[in-house]
Every structure is written in C-alpha cells, then in structure tokens.
Motif scaffolding. Structure first.
Motif, PDB file in Angstrom:
ATOM      1  N   LEU A 126       0.840  -1.206   0.000  1.00 14.97           N
ATOM      2  CA  LEU A 126       0.000   0.000   0.000  1.00 14.97           C
ATOM      3  C   LEU A 126       0.876   1.258   0.000  1.00 14.97           C
ATOM      4  CD1 LEU A 126      -2.633  -1.018   2.735  1.00 14.97           C
ATOM      5  CD2 LEU A 126      -2.956  -1.088   0.243  1.00 14.97           C
ATOM      6  N   GLY A 127       0.220   2.403  -0.225  1.00 17.85           N
ATOM      7  CA  GLY A 127       0.938   3.679  -0.295  1.00 17.85           C
ATOM      8  C   GLY A 127       1.250   3.966  -1.747  1.00 17.85           C
ATOM      9  N   LEU A 128       2.519   4.262  -2.028  1.00 23.11           N
ATOM     10  CA  LEU A 128       2.911   4.425  -3.426  1.00 23.11           C
ATOM     11  C   LEU A 128       2.974   3.041  -4.061  1.00 23.11           C
ATOM     12  CD1 LEU A 128       3.924   6.207  -5.774  1.00 23.11           C
ATOM     13  CD2 LEU A 128       6.221   5.815  -4.940  1.00 23.11           C
ATOM     14  N   THR A 129       2.103   2.808  -4.996  1.00 22.60           N
ATOM     15  CA  THR A 129       2.058   1.512  -5.677  1.00 22.60           C
ATOM     16  C   THR A 129       2.446   1.770  -7.142  1.00 22.60           C
ATOM     17  OG1 THR A 129      -0.325   1.874  -5.862  1.00 22.60           O
ATOM     18  CG2 THR A 129       0.415   0.332  -4.157  1.00 22.60           C
ATOM     19  N   PRO A 130       3.731   1.488  -7.491  1.00 20.54           N
ATOM     20  CA  PRO A 130       4.256   1.936  -8.788  1.00 20.54           C
ATOM     21  C   PRO A 130       3.491   1.411 -10.010  1.00 20.54           C
ATOM     22  CG  PRO A 130       6.049   1.332  -7.333  1.00 20.54           C
ATOM     23  CD  PRO A 130       4.784   0.897  -6.647  1.00 20.54           C
ATOM     24  N   GLN A 131       2.757   0.295  -9.862  1.00 20.53           N
ATOM     25  CA  GLN A 131       1.989  -0.193 -11.015  1.00 20.53           C
ATOM     26  C   GLN A 131       0.852   0.774 -11.373  1.00 20.53           C
ATOM     27  OE1 GLN A 131       0.823  -4.312 -10.457  1.00 20.53           O
ATOM     28  NE2 GLN A 131       2.929  -4.981 -10.080  1.00 20.53           N
ATOM     29  N   SER A 132       0.514   1.685 -10.445  1.00 16.64           N
ATOM     30  CA  SER A 132      -0.559   2.667 -10.710  1.00 16.64           C
ATOM     31  C   SER A 132       0.015   4.052 -10.986  1.00 16.64           C
ATOM     32  CB  SER A 132      -1.497   2.771  -9.506  1.00 16.64           C
ATOM     33  OG  SER A 132      -1.965   1.518  -9.128  1.00 16.64           O
ATOM     34  N   ILE A 133       1.257   4.119 -11.424  1.00 17.31           N
ATOM     35  CA  ILE A 133       1.929   5.420 -11.570  1.00 17.31           C
ATOM     36  C   ILE A 133       1.169   6.360 -12.502  1.00 17.31           C
ATOM     37  CG2 ILE A 133       3.549   4.562 -13.345  1.00 17.31           C
ATOM     38  CD1 ILE A 133       4.112   7.347 -10.713  1.00 17.31           C
ATOM     39  N   TYR A 134       0.543   5.818 -13.541  1.00 14.60           N
ATOM     40  CA  TYR A 134      -0.149   6.715 -14.475  1.00 14.60           C
ATOM     41  C   TYR A 134      -1.452   7.247 -13.888  1.00 14.60           C
ATOM     42  CZ  TYR A 134       3.404   5.453 -17.844  1.00 14.60           C
ATOM     43  OH  TYR A 134       4.613   5.273 -18.475  1.00 14.60           O
ATOM     44  N   LYS A 135      -1.974   6.571 -12.844  1.00 11.32           N
ATOM     45  CA  LYS A 135      -3.144   7.106 -12.128  1.00 11.32           C
ATOM     46  C   LYS A 135      -2.682   8.219 -11.184  1.00 11.32           C
ATOM     47  CE  LYS A 135      -5.541   5.156  -8.581  1.00 11.32           C
ATOM     48  NZ  LYS A 135      -6.094   3.987  -7.937  1.00 11.32           N
ATOM     49  N   PHE A 136      -1.574   7.984 -10.456  1.00  8.52           N
ATOM     50  CA  PHE A 136      -1.065   8.994  -9.516  1.00  8.52           C
ATOM     51  C   PHE A 136      -0.457  10.189 -10.251  1.00  8.52           C
ATOM     52  CE2 PHE A 136       0.098   5.205  -6.593  1.00  8.52           C
ATOM     53  CZ  PHE A 136      -1.161   5.195  -6.043  1.00  8.52           C
ATOM     54  N   GLY A 137       0.281   9.901 -11.322  1.00  7.86           N
ATOM     55  CA  GLY A 137       0.937  10.976 -12.066  1.00  7.86           C
ATOM     56  C   GLY A 137       2.325  11.322 -11.568  1.00  7.86           C
ATOM     57  N   THR A 138       2.635  11.022 -10.283  1.00 10.74           N
ATOM     58  CA  THR A 138       3.978  11.329  -9.768  1.00 10.74           C
ATOM     59  C   THR A 138       4.383  10.258  -8.757  1.00 10.74           C
ATOM     60  OG1 THR A 138       3.566  12.458  -7.677  1.00 10.74           O
ATOM     61  CG2 THR A 138       3.233  13.761  -9.654  1.00 10.74           C
ATOM     62  N   TYR A 139       5.701  10.263  -8.429  1.00 10.62           N
ATOM     63  CA  TYR A 139       6.219   9.320  -7.430  1.00 10.62           C
ATOM     64  C   TYR A 139       6.353   9.989  -6.057  1.00 10.62           C
ATOM     65  CZ  TYR A 139       7.359   5.824 -11.031  1.00 10.62           C
ATOM     66  OH  TYR A 139       7.288   4.880 -12.043  1.00 10.62           O
ATOM     67  N   THR A 140       5.583  11.063  -5.826  1.00 12.09           N
ATOM     68  CA  THR A 140       5.716  11.762  -4.528  1.00 12.09           C
ATOM     69  C   THR A 140       5.026  10.984  -3.402  1.00 12.09           C
ATOM     70  OG1 THR A 140       3.791  13.055  -5.073  1.00 12.09           O
ATOM     71  CG2 THR A 140       5.942  14.120  -5.415  1.00 12.09           C
ATOM     72  N   VAL A 141       5.268  11.448  -2.174  1.00 18.84           N
ATOM     73  CA  VAL A 141       4.728  10.796  -0.974  1.00 18.84           C
ATOM     74  C   VAL A 141       3.211  10.672  -1.056  1.00 18.84           C
ATOM     75  CG1 VAL A 141       4.583  10.973   1.547  1.00 18.84           C
ATOM     76  CG2 VAL A 141       6.611  11.811   0.361  1.00 18.84           C
ATOM     77  N   ARG A 142       2.690   9.493  -0.699  1.00 18.27           N
ATOM     78  CA  ARG A 142       1.241   9.239  -0.738  1.00 18.27           C
ATOM     79  C   ARG A 142       0.627   9.440   0.650  1.00 18.27           C
ATOM     80  NH1 ARG A 142      -0.225   9.893  -5.381  1.00 18.27           N
ATOM     81  NH2 ARG A 142      -2.246   9.292  -4.534  1.00 18.27           N
ATOM     82  N   ALA A 143      -0.698   9.524   0.640  1.00 17.17           N
ATOM     83  CA  ALA A 143      -1.525   9.513   1.873  1.00 17.17           C
ATOM     84  C   ALA A 143      -1.162  10.628   2.850  1.00 17.17           C
ATOM     85  CB  ALA A 143      -1.429   8.140   2.551  1.00 17.17           C
ATOM     86  N   LYS A 144      -0.807  11.796   2.309  1.00 12.60           N
ATOM     87  CA  LYS A 144      -0.570  12.949   3.192  1.00 12.60           C
ATOM     88  C   LYS A 144      -1.902  13.569   3.597  1.00 12.60           C
ATOM     89  CE  LYS A 144       2.996  15.786   1.857  1.00 12.60           C
ATOM     90  NZ  LYS A 144       3.981  16.249   0.856  1.00 12.60           N
ATOM     91  N   GLU A 145      -2.893  13.412   2.726  1.00 14.27           N
ATOM     92  CA  GLU A 145      -4.222  13.969   3.022  1.00 14.27           C
ATOM     93  C   GLU A 145      -5.033  12.949   3.810  1.00 14.27           C
ATOM     94  OE1 GLU A 145      -4.532  17.039   2.242  1.00 14.27           O
ATOM     95  OE2 GLU A 145      -2.743  17.055   0.971  1.00 14.27           O
ATOM     96  N   GLU A 146      -5.946  13.500   4.623  1.00 12.28           N
ATOM     97  CA  GLU A 146      -6.768  12.712   5.544  1.00 12.28           C
ATOM     98  C   GLU A 146      -7.514  11.555   4.837  1.00 12.28           C
ATOM     99  OE1 GLU A 146      -7.081  13.442   8.832  1.00 12.28           O
ATOM    100  OE2 GLU A 146      -8.618  11.934   9.251  1.00 12.28           O
ATOM    101  N   ALA A 147      -8.167  11.891   3.714  1.00  9.67           N
ATOM    102  CA  ALA A 147      -9.014  10.879   3.058  1.00  9.67           C
ATOM    103  C   ALA A 147      -8.181   9.689   2.581  1.00  9.67           C
ATOM    104  CB  ALA A 147      -9.757  11.516   1.884  1.00  9.67           C
ATOM    105  N   GLU A 148      -7.025   9.980   1.990  1.00  8.09           N
ATOM    106  CA  GLU A 148      -6.187   8.893   1.479  1.00  8.09           C
ATOM    107  C   GLU A 148      -5.584   8.092   2.642  1.00  8.09           C
ATOM    108  OE1 GLU A 148      -3.319  10.107  -1.531  1.00  8.09           O
ATOM    109  OE2 GLU A 148      -2.514   8.070  -1.600  1.00  8.09           O
ATOM    110  N   ALA A 149      -5.240   8.805   3.722  1.00  7.61           N
ATOM    111  CA  ALA A 149      -4.687   8.112   4.892  1.00  7.61           C
ATOM    112  C   ALA A 149      -5.738   7.174   5.490  1.00  7.61           C
ATOM    113  CB  ALA A 149      -4.220   9.130   5.930  1.00  7.61           C
ATOM    114  N   GLU A 150      -6.995   7.642   5.544  1.00  8.01           N
ATOM    115  CA  GLU A 150      -8.077   6.802   6.091  1.00  8.01           C
ATOM    116  C   GLU A 150      -8.267   5.558   5.234  1.00  8.01           C
ATOM    117  OE1 GLU A 150      -9.702   6.863   8.962  1.00  8.01           O
ATOM    118  OE2 GLU A 150      -8.380   8.542   9.436  1.00  8.01           O
ATOM    119  N   LYS A 151      -8.248   5.753   3.913  1.00  4.76           N
ATOM    120  CA  LYS A 151      -8.413   4.595   3.015  1.00  4.76           C
ATOM    121  C   LYS A 151      -7.261   3.611   3.217  1.00  4.76           C
ATOM    122  CE  LYS A 151      -8.510   3.053  -1.824  1.00  4.76           C
ATOM    123  NZ  LYS A 151      -8.689   1.666  -1.419  1.00  4.76           N
ATOM    124  N   LEU A 152      -6.046   4.139   3.363  1.00  2.62           N
ATOM    125  CA  LEU A 152      -4.887   3.256   3.548  1.00  2.62           C
ATOM    126  C   LEU A 152      -5.025   2.446   4.839  1.00  2.62           C
ATOM    127  CD1 LEU A 152      -1.246   3.976   2.670  1.00  2.62           C
ATOM    128  CD2 LEU A 152      -1.746   2.995   4.900  1.00  2.62           C
TER     129      LEU A 152
END
Ligand code: KIV
Length: 271
Positions: A145-171
């Motif tokens: 979980l977190g940065l999942t490189p197979q989804s790079i084209y969905k994220f658009g960047t390799y920056t830190v994931r789940a900094k925002e509340e909603a993404e952290a809750e999902k994680l």
C-alpha cells in the motif's frame, strides 16, 4: 551484527514471531542467482523479487512492461541461490487485475515454475477478491500500500502518498482488510512516518517500509539503489551503502587500459 543462525529457513511464521519479539525484519530486492546467494549468506531475512526488475534489470521507465514469464525467470534464478531467507515474488502488472481467476492462475504459475515461497501484489480493497482466492489456494500473500508503482499513471507522480486525511483513512482501512484476508505482511511505500507508525501498531502482521520511516517492523530497499549500481536515483529515503557503479567504472577503465597496453594477459595468466 547478529544473524540468528538458529533459524534454518525463514517462513512467514518467523516474520510474525520477529514482530512479536520486536526484532526488525531486513528485506532487499534481488533478481538473479549470484546476488541472491550473497544476500542470503549475509543473513538477509527476506528477498523480494520485485517488479522493479522492469526498471533496474530491463531499463524500462516504469514497472508496467515486465511480464509474468520474465518475473518467473528472475524468481527461479533467485530461488536457486538461497538456502535460508524467505523469497517473495511480485505479481506483475496485468497478471492479476482483470479478475480473481486470472490472479490465481498467475499466482499458481509463479509458485509452480519458480519454487518461490510467497507472492506480493499491489492494492487494497480493489484486489481483495484476488487476494482471498490466492490465499484460499494456500499461497502466502504480502500486500503493498501507499505508493504503488503499477498505478503510476493514475497517480501521475512518485511523490509521498496519503498525506491527506481521506487517502490516509483509506490506507488504514485497506491495511486492516488485507490483514483480515490473511496477508502475512504488508509493504508500506513512501507514506508519512507517523501514518506508517499508526498502521504498524494497529496490525498484528508485520509492516515493511520503504520511504515510510523508522516505525515499520522492517525495511526494504532496491539492491541497485542501496549498492550504488543505479546512481541517478537519489530519493531522501535511500541510504546508499556502496558505490558499485563508480567502482565498476574504475575497474573497467583499468581493464581496458591493460588490454590496450598489452599488459593483460601476462605470462602467468596464460597456459
Ligand atoms: O518492486 C519492488 O522492488 C518493490 C519494492 C519497492 C517494495 O515493490
């Protein structure tokens, strides 16, 4: 450094015990027989045959192009080099996302054709059905979980994931779902250290961090990055332990010079 030589073969149960005893888990990637043998003899706990092979072995920009056949080639080479450590193999992009039946078929191919001990796949709730099916077949699965490189084209960047509340809750929710499904461990990639701490403390299964701070139950690095083979990738989380790239360049320069100057081979290096 202490390597627990009492342990004959590291299993998923060993990792569980290590977490219970607050003993940190060491994990590194490998893609071939020779390096796998070196890491295993050095006492590494887990070798990951990562789909990062797509980047560091094949030179692709992302992990997406690597195929199931290519992962099977790398994994079977690694397996021939190890005696003690647990080997985890990545299911590559496209080999498990369509449906759980396809996921199980891919998982079975890796287990049968490589002799690997376990698998890893990326994602949470979206891939839960596949994880359930693979685990039901008796195959140990590690989540990612977190940065999942197979989804790079969905994220658009390799920056830190789940900094925002909603993404952290999902994680956090995904982590619990993966544990409930029976995953034996979880890679947390490039997320804030305090989020990784919360997840690690909330789970019974071990977490293995990469760019996720010191509170994870173990750490993983890509061998080419930590050994300085790949010198262009220098993220903040990386600690480089060697400079093989530079040393190999110096060695090959010397080799070329010796050939050109007729110094190599000398009489004692000939029959
Ligand atoms: O493929 C890989 O090397 C990985 C690590 C970055 C965890 O998944």
């Amino acid at each position: 450094m202490s390597v627990n030589k009492e342990v004959k073969r590291i299993t998923t149960n060993t990792l569980q015990k290590m977490k219970s005893n607050s003993e940190k888990i060491s994990m590194i990637t490998a893609y071939d027989y020779s390096f796998a043998g070196i890491f295993d003899a050095a006492g590494i706990d887990v070798i990951l045959v990562g789909d990062s092979a797509s980047n560091v072995m094949a030179g692709h920009e992302t992990t997406l192009p690597i195929t199931l056949d290519q992962m099977i080639y790398h994994a079977s080479s690694v397996i021939r080099g190890v005696e003690r450590c647990l080997v985890v193999v990545d299911l590559p992009f496209g080999s498990y996302q369509s449906n759980s039946k396809e996921a199980l078929a891919s998982a079975i191919r890796i287990m049968k054709e490589t002799g690997a001990h376990s698998l890893k796949l990326e994602g949470g709730e979206e891939v839960l059905e596949s994880i359930n099916r693979i685990i039901s077949a008796g195959i140990p699965v590690m989540g990612h979980l977190g940065l999942t490189p197979q989804s790079i084209y969905k994220f658009g960047t390799y920056t830190v994931r789940a900094k925002e509340e909603a993404e952290a809750e999902k994680l956090k929710n995904d982590a619990l779902l993966l544990q409930q499904a029976g995953c034996f461990g979880l890679v947390l990639e490039k997320i804030p250290a305090l989020l990784a701490k919360e997840v690690s403390e909330s789970l019974i299964i071990p977490t293995i961090g990469i760019g996720a701070g010191k509170y994870c139950d173990g750490q993983v690095l890509v061998m080419h990055d930590m050994l300085g083979i790949n010198t262009t990738f220098k993220p903040r989380f990386l600690r480089q332990y060697l400079n093989i790239g530079e040393q190999a360049t110096i060695a090959v320069h010397r080799y070329i010079t010796d050939i050109k100057s007729n110094d190599f081979p000398n009489d004692s290096e000939a029959y």
